[in-house]
Write an enzyme that holds these catalytic residues in place. Sequence first.
Site, PDB file in Angstrom:
ATOM      1  CD1 TRP A   1      42.544  38.822  38.162  1.00 39.77           C
ATOM      2  CD2 TRP A   1      40.790  40.080  37.444  1.00 39.77           C
ATOM      3  NE1 TRP A   1      42.022  38.066  37.369  1.00 39.77           N
ATOM      4  CE2 TRP A   1      40.931  38.926  36.731  1.00 39.77           C
ATOM      5  CE3 TRP A   1      39.931  41.246  36.949  1.00 39.77           C
ATOM      6  CZ2 TRP A   1      39.988  38.442  35.674  1.00 39.77           C
ATOM      7  CZ3 TRP A   1      39.159  40.934  36.040  1.00 39.77           C
ATOM      8  CH2 TRP A   1      38.997  39.597  35.309  1.00 39.77           C
TER       9      TRP A   1
ATOM     10  CG  ASP B   1      35.957  43.359  40.453  1.00 35.94           C
ATOM     11  OD1 ASP B   1      35.094  42.588  40.592  1.00 35.94           O
ATOM     12  OD2 ASP B   1      37.097  43.422  39.848  1.00 35.94           O
TER      13      ASP B   1
ATOM     14  CB  ALA C   1      34.648  38.395  41.482  1.00 34.84           C
TER      15      ALA C   1
ATOM     16  CE  LYS D   1      36.193  32.934  39.543  1.00 27.13           C
ATOM     17  NZ  LYS D   1      36.796  34.059  39.393  1.00 27.13           N
TER      18      LYS D   1
HETATM   19  C1  LMR Z   1      41.329  34.454  38.171  1.00 23.40           C
HETATM   20  O1  LMR Z   1      41.876  35.595  38.934  1.00 23.40           O
HETATM   21  O2  LMR Z   1      42.178  33.456  38.194  1.00 23.40           O
HETATM   22  C2  LMR Z   1      40.034  34.224  37.994  1.00 23.40           C
HETATM   23  O3  LMR Z   1      39.279  35.457  38.125  1.00 23.40           O
HETATM   24  C3  LMR Z   1      39.815  34.038  36.540  1.00 23.40           C
HETATM   25  C4  LMR Z   1      40.308  34.947  35.384  1.00 23.40           C
HETATM   26  O4  LMR Z   1      39.379  35.246  34.643  1.00 23.40           O
HETATM   27  O5  LMR Z   1      41.306  35.659  35.420  1.00 23.40           O
END
Ligand code: LMR
Length: 405
Positions: free
Chosen positions: A135, A216, A218, A251
Amino acid sequence: MPASIMFEVLEQLPPDPILGLSQQFQVDPNPDKINLSVGVYQDSAGHTPIFKAVKQAEQQLIEQQRSKAYIAQAGDADFNRNISRLLLGDALVNDLGAQLGAVMTPGGCGALRMGGELLAQVSGEKQVWVSDPTWANHFPLLQSAGLKLTKYPYYDFQTGAVNFDKMLAGLRAAQSGDVVLLHGCCHNPTGADLSEDNWDELIELLVERQLVPFIDVAYQGFGHGLDVDAYGVRQAVKACPEVLIALSCSKNFGLYRERTGALLVITQAAQQTAAAVSHVLAAARRNYSMPPYHGAGIVGHLLNDAQLTSDWQAELSAVRERMNLLRKALSDGLNQAQDKIDFSFVAGSNGMFCYLGIPREMVLQLRAEFGIYLLESTRINVAGLSETNLPVVVERVAELLKRSA
Ligand code: LMR
């Protein structure tokens, strides 16, 4: 106008790769635009609804609330206890007792950052290994806490799945005391997850090499179900002496804007956990003092109530099943509409995201020509698809692939 004192030296930064794209989408005048960028769930009408059970819990909470005075620095006790039990299960939480510490944070980002600050307090250079890819926001969150990030191989762009052998081989280069950032389930951005056997083998390596997992989480409940999605986390907590977990309720409770999350800290002794938590609280105090209460109050209240919990679980299952149908329809649709790329791997991904694996220039073409927004990495938010826009996305992607000869 008086002369600037200090701010004229600042240069405008580029927009955030995920949130910035969503802003760009908002101002795009194209009436047919489709937003598959930021990870936000949308129903068939393109709305991001509030879970009914969450709304009910919120109404009850507001009704019952008698004060807005500060709460404990570590956060709402109901939230911290219930969210730990939801993730780890009752038995494990009972076994851990005071070896488990929980601190409420502003969303999963707050948890990651507080975990990063805690790691930065521990002497020695802390190397954090992150999956390639990971991410986008993992880098700024952890690097700005003073940590050094190194990538380990994870995703195989040819197969659209995890290359587990390469991952293990990469992690064998880690030194004792290094930290390994893992995605508990529904890997963001690829949707490619470890199997249960992979988790078992990985955890053996973590234990053998004395590597500390920072997990993590999420998307619990977005992959296969609340318990199945927690398999890796639970096994890691059972086997590894020290574990950090960053939890997000954005989420699975649909609480995005409420910034609701927690950092869980597990050590070998109650005293060590208490010391670690004290450092997290000090880090929070010097950053934002304490996290917002509202979202955590809702979750804490909801999970205290058996009926609301089961209603929420039913809604969460419906969300997951819908995403799975969309994912399958996308995979089948793309395979039927063209023969340049085999998109079967899309059906095997989990959670909100997957890579499309199309050439990067097509991502820009999709945006410019058709108002279809996905990240430049080719990550799409499956939950942004709908029965209406899915055929359009399929047609446009197939068209560009055919055009590319
Ligand atoms: C994403 O990856 O789109 C979400 O987790 C929102 C973010 O904060 O990036």
